[in-house]
Design a protein around this motif. Structure first.
Motif, PDB file in Angstrom:
ATOM      1  N   GLN A  43      46.310  29.930  -0.638  1.00 45.00           N
ATOM      2  CA  GLN A  43      45.883  31.090   0.146  1.00 45.00           C
ATOM      3  C   GLN A  43      45.505  30.927   1.439  1.00 45.00           C
ATOM      4  O   GLN A  43      44.274  30.284   1.414  1.00 45.00           O
ATOM      5  CB  GLN A  43      45.263  32.020  -0.879  1.00 45.00           C
ATOM      6  N   PRO A  44      45.881  31.428   2.572  1.00 42.27           N
ATOM      7  CA  PRO A  44      47.200  32.111   2.519  1.00 42.27           C
ATOM      8  C   PRO A  44      48.292  30.892   2.278  1.00 42.27           C
ATOM      9  O   PRO A  44      48.081  29.614   2.773  1.00 42.27           O
ATOM     10  CB  PRO A  44      47.275  32.563   3.897  1.00 42.27           C
ATOM     11  N   ALA A  45      49.459  31.241   1.660  1.00 47.42           N
ATOM     12  CA  ALA A  45      50.438  30.068   1.482  1.00 47.42           C
ATOM     13  C   ALA A  45      51.049  29.808   2.911  1.00 47.42           C
ATOM     14  O   ALA A  45      51.556  28.452   2.766  1.00 47.42           O
ATOM     15  CB  ALA A  45      51.403  30.692   0.682  1.00 47.42           C
ATOM     16  N   ARG A  46      51.022  30.554   3.899  1.00 48.89           N
ATOM     17  CA  ARG A  46      51.602  30.069   5.154  1.00 48.89           C
ATOM     18  C   ARG A  46      50.808  30.639   6.266  1.00 48.89           C
ATOM     19  O   ARG A  46      49.797  31.501   6.088  1.00 48.89           O
ATOM     20  CB  ARG A  46      52.962  30.244   5.440  1.00 48.89           C
ATOM     21  N   ASP A  47      50.590  30.284   7.494  1.00 47.33           N
ATOM     22  CA  ASP A  47      49.883  31.123   8.549  1.00 47.33           C
ATOM     23  C   ASP A  47      50.301  32.642   8.711  1.00 47.33           C
ATOM     24  O   ASP A  47      51.475  32.851   8.545  1.00 47.33           O
ATOM     25  CB  ASP A  47      50.206  30.548  10.041  1.00 47.33           C
ATOM     26  N   LEU A  48      49.320  33.448   8.711  1.00 49.03           N
ATOM     27  CA  LEU A  48      49.571  34.820   8.795  1.00 49.03           C
ATOM     28  C   LEU A  48      48.636  35.403   9.996  1.00 49.03           C
ATOM     29  O   LEU A  48      48.031  34.954  10.458  1.00 49.03           O
ATOM     30  CB  LEU A  48      48.863  35.417   7.591  1.00 49.03           C
ATOM     31  N   SER A  49      49.240  36.343  10.431  1.00 48.84           N
ATOM     32  CA  SER A  49      48.669  37.277  11.681  1.00 48.84           C
ATOM     33  C   SER A  49      47.437  38.134  11.081  1.00 48.84           C
ATOM     34  O   SER A  49      47.618  38.823   9.931  1.00 48.84           O
ATOM     35  CB  SER A  49      49.638  38.313  12.119  1.00 48.84           C
ATOM     36  N   ALA A  50      46.606  37.865  11.943  1.00 52.57           N
ATOM     37  CA  ALA A  50      45.209  38.812  11.212  1.00 52.57           C
ATOM     38  C   ALA A  50      45.175  39.973  12.165  1.00 52.57           C
ATOM     39  O   ALA A  50      43.970  40.854  11.840  1.00 52.57           O
ATOM     40  CB  ALA A  50      43.852  38.046  11.824  1.00 52.57           C
ATOM     41  N   MET A  51      46.300  40.427  13.013  1.00 50.58           N
ATOM     42  CA  MET A  51      46.086  41.456  13.916  1.00 50.58           C
ATOM     43  C   MET A  51      47.411  42.143  14.024  1.00 50.58           C
ATOM     44  O   MET A  51      48.544  41.514  13.919  1.00 50.58           O
ATOM     45  CB  MET A  51      45.485  41.214  15.224  1.00 50.58           C
ATOM     46  N   GLY A 126      46.132  29.868  19.059  1.00 51.46           N
ATOM     47  CA  GLY A 126      45.819  30.050  17.505  1.00 51.46           C
ATOM     48  C   GLY A 126      45.051  31.260  17.315  1.00 51.46           C
ATOM     49  O   GLY A 126      44.947  31.575  16.259  1.00 51.46           O
ATOM     50  N   ALA A 127      44.832  32.171  18.324  1.00 50.36           N
ATOM     51  CA  ALA A 127      44.028  33.089  18.258  1.00 50.36           C
ATOM     52  C   ALA A 127      44.684  34.174  17.318  1.00 50.36           C
ATOM     53  O   ALA A 127      46.127  34.365  17.376  1.00 50.36           O
ATOM     54  CB  ALA A 127      43.744  33.875  19.617  1.00 50.36           C
ATOM     55  N   HIS A 128      43.862  34.812  16.527  1.00 50.65           N
ATOM     56  CA  HIS A 128      44.258  35.877  15.536  1.00 50.65           C
ATOM     57  C   HIS A 128      45.087  35.336  14.396  1.00 50.65           C
ATOM     58  O   HIS A 128      45.965  36.188  14.013  1.00 50.65           O
ATOM     59  CB  HIS A 128      44.864  37.093  16.228  1.00 50.65           C
ATOM     60  N   ILE A 129      45.276  34.212  14.006  1.00 49.09           N
ATOM     61  CA  ILE A 129      45.977  33.637  13.106  1.00 49.09           C
ATOM     62  C   ILE A 129      45.149  33.201  11.977  1.00 49.09           C
ATOM     63  O   ILE A 129      44.372  32.312  12.076  1.00 49.09           O
ATOM     64  CB  ILE A 129      46.942  32.423  13.606  1.00 49.09           C
ATOM     65  N   ARG A 130      45.577  33.534  10.814  1.00 50.21           N
ATOM     66  CA  ARG A 130      44.742  33.049   9.547  1.00 50.21           C
ATOM     67  C   ARG A 130      45.735  31.868   8.927  1.00 50.21           C
ATOM     68  O   ARG A 130      46.627  32.117   8.878  1.00 50.21           O
ATOM     69  CB  ARG A 130      44.740  34.215   8.287  1.00 50.21           C
ATOM     70  N   ARG A 131      45.073  30.577   9.029  1.00 51.29           N
ATOM     71  CA  ARG A 131      45.683  29.288   8.790  1.00 51.29           C
ATOM     72  C   ARG A 131      46.040  29.110   7.334  1.00 51.29           C
ATOM     73  O   ARG A 131      45.285  29.656   6.367  1.00 51.29           O
ATOM     74  CB  ARG A 131      44.987  28.243   9.396  1.00 51.29           C
ATOM     75  N   ALA A 132      47.085  28.506   6.981  1.00 50.87           N
ATOM     76  CA  ALA A 132      47.648  28.362   5.756  1.00 50.87           C
ATOM     77  C   ALA A 132      46.378  27.764   4.857  1.00 50.87           C
ATOM     78  O   ALA A 132      45.661  26.503   5.371  1.00 50.87           O
ATOM     79  CB  ALA A 132      48.899  27.657   5.608  1.00 50.87           C
ATOM     80  N   GLY A 133      46.003  28.054   3.659  1.00 50.63           N
ATOM     81  CA  GLY A 133      44.977  27.249   3.070  1.00 50.63           C
ATOM     82  C   GLY A 133      43.490  27.515   3.403  1.00 50.63           C
ATOM     83  O   GLY A 133      42.611  26.913   2.936  1.00 50.63           O
TER      84      GLY A 133
END
Length: 392
Positions: A43-51, A126-133
């Motif tokens: 979690q997250p399983a892949r990179d997700l947007s935070a915005m 890489g701004a505003h990205i929730r990284r995988a794992g």
């Protein structure tokens, strides 16, 4: 007499955690984990947007860009973001292949598929990205055996891919009130009777815990009646009696239990309130005899009954937590018994409540904490650090 600390240790030694069962996640609420819980997914399983904004390549700043697609939560963009391209993206959506940064929607202007920068732009690649794992990875331990399954841990277990959890089964706890003077709450008391306040109080204290309550009602001070009532608790894990555990002519709980073959561990504790406390076993049932006075019953239930329930339910740390606090009034010297002083918060300090009588419920109803005053403590001035047990 033994000390409260010794009494706690000896009561917990009377039993071990009960059997384990596997239950749906929603039924595990407020129980304790019987085994470690490990993640079945990342979690997250892949990179997700935070915005909310647009996924771009950082090297393409300051733009402009051509919008080539859209990525929403659960509906990712299946294409590739190339040089000079952007994908509309929403919070929680997967970052498309090729993109490495999110530019927030407040800092751009869009005309059809043309996107231009109007603000300062993302501060770094890489701004505003929730990284995988970034929360946890598959096989990470999420919950440790003995942890309380509070709402946050249940949510974590669910996010980790679990729909069921291993917990200890619910306890069966019987409550029995003794005394010729007791009547049901709301009944006429005349001049010589008292409402049974301890039974509803104990039931309320046990309510948040994983127990099934068995109400044995009010039993008169009669040997045969007590023996019959005790027999009804034969399949319970804990039998809690209120009143009748002292040594007076009408205090029959202890002699009747002995007649029935109970093994009694102790029946006096050096504490105030709550000296006449009894603990032992009757067959496979743990018996805890609490005092009849309401405040004494409350304090002893807080210190001994609730920890016993937590212990049998698999809690790693079943005893009530003590916190440091300051007291806004002087405290007198303590005699040979540990004092548990009712107190309430006044600002950031505890104020001792004036009544120390074990029958005064009104002061207990105002109390936020019990100040713990060890036996033999010297008198202390205002502001002296104390240890306290929070209530409620």
């Amino acid at each position: 007499m033994i000390t409260p600390d010794e009494a706690q240790a000896r009561i917990l030694a009377l039993g071990v955690p009960v059997a384990v069962e596997t239950v749906p996640l929603l039924e595990a609420t407020a129980r304790w984990a019987a085994h470690d819980v490990t993640a079945r997914r990342t979690q997250p399983a892949r990179d997700l947007s935070a915005m909310d904004g647009y996924a771009i390549r950082y090297g393409d700043l300051p733009g402009p860009w051509r919008v080539v697609g859209e990525s929403a939560a659960g509906m990712p963009f299946g294409g590739h973001v190339g040089t000079g391209e952007a994908a509309r993206i929403f919070t929680g959506a997967a970052v498309p292949d090729g993109a490495d940064t999110i530019i927030i929607q407040e800092e751009v202007a869009r005309e059809v598929d043309a996107l231009t920068l109007t603000g300062e732009g993302p501060p770094h690649q890489g701004a505003h990205i929730r990284r995988a794992g970034s929360d946890f990875a598959s096989d990470n331990r999420l919950v440790t055996v003995g942890d309380h399954l509070n709402p946050a841990r249940l949510a974590l277990a669910a996010m980790g891919g679990h729909g069921h959890l291993d917990v200890h089964r619910r306890l069966r706890v019987a409550i029995l009130s003794t005394g010729d003077e007791l009547v049901l709450p709301g009944a006429d008391t005349g001049n010589d009777r008292l409402p049974n306040s301890n039974a509803p109080m104990l039931a309320a204290m046990l309510g948040p815990l994983p127990v099934e309550l068995v109400d044995l009602g009010i039993v008169p001070d009669d040997r045969a009646a007590l023996a019959t009532a005790f027999a009804r608790a034969h399949d319970c894990d804990i039998l809690v009696t209120s009143g009748g555990a002292s040594v007076g002519d009408h205090d029959l709980v202890r002699p009747v239990l002995i007649d029935l073959g109970a093994s009694l561990d102790f029946w006096k504790v050096a504490m105030r309130p709550g000296k006449p406390l009894m603990a032992g076993t009757l067959g496979t049932t743990i018996v805890l005899g609490l005092p009849g006075n309401p405040v004494s019953a409350f304090v002893t239930a807080t210190l001994f009954l609730l920890p016993l329930v937590r212990h049998l339910s698999g809690a790693r740390d079943p005893l009530p937590r003590r916190i440091p606090a300051s007291c806004n009034a002087p405290l007198p010297a303590v005699g040979p018994r540990t004092d548990f002083v009712r107190a309430r918060w006044v600002g950031s300090a505890l104020a001792p409540l004036p009544s120390t009588d074990s029958g005064v419920l009104s002061s207990l109803a105002q109390a936020d904490a019990l100040i713990v005053r060890p036996a033999g403590s010297e008198a202390t001035p205002t502001g002296q650090p104390v240890e306290a047990i929070l209530l409620g």
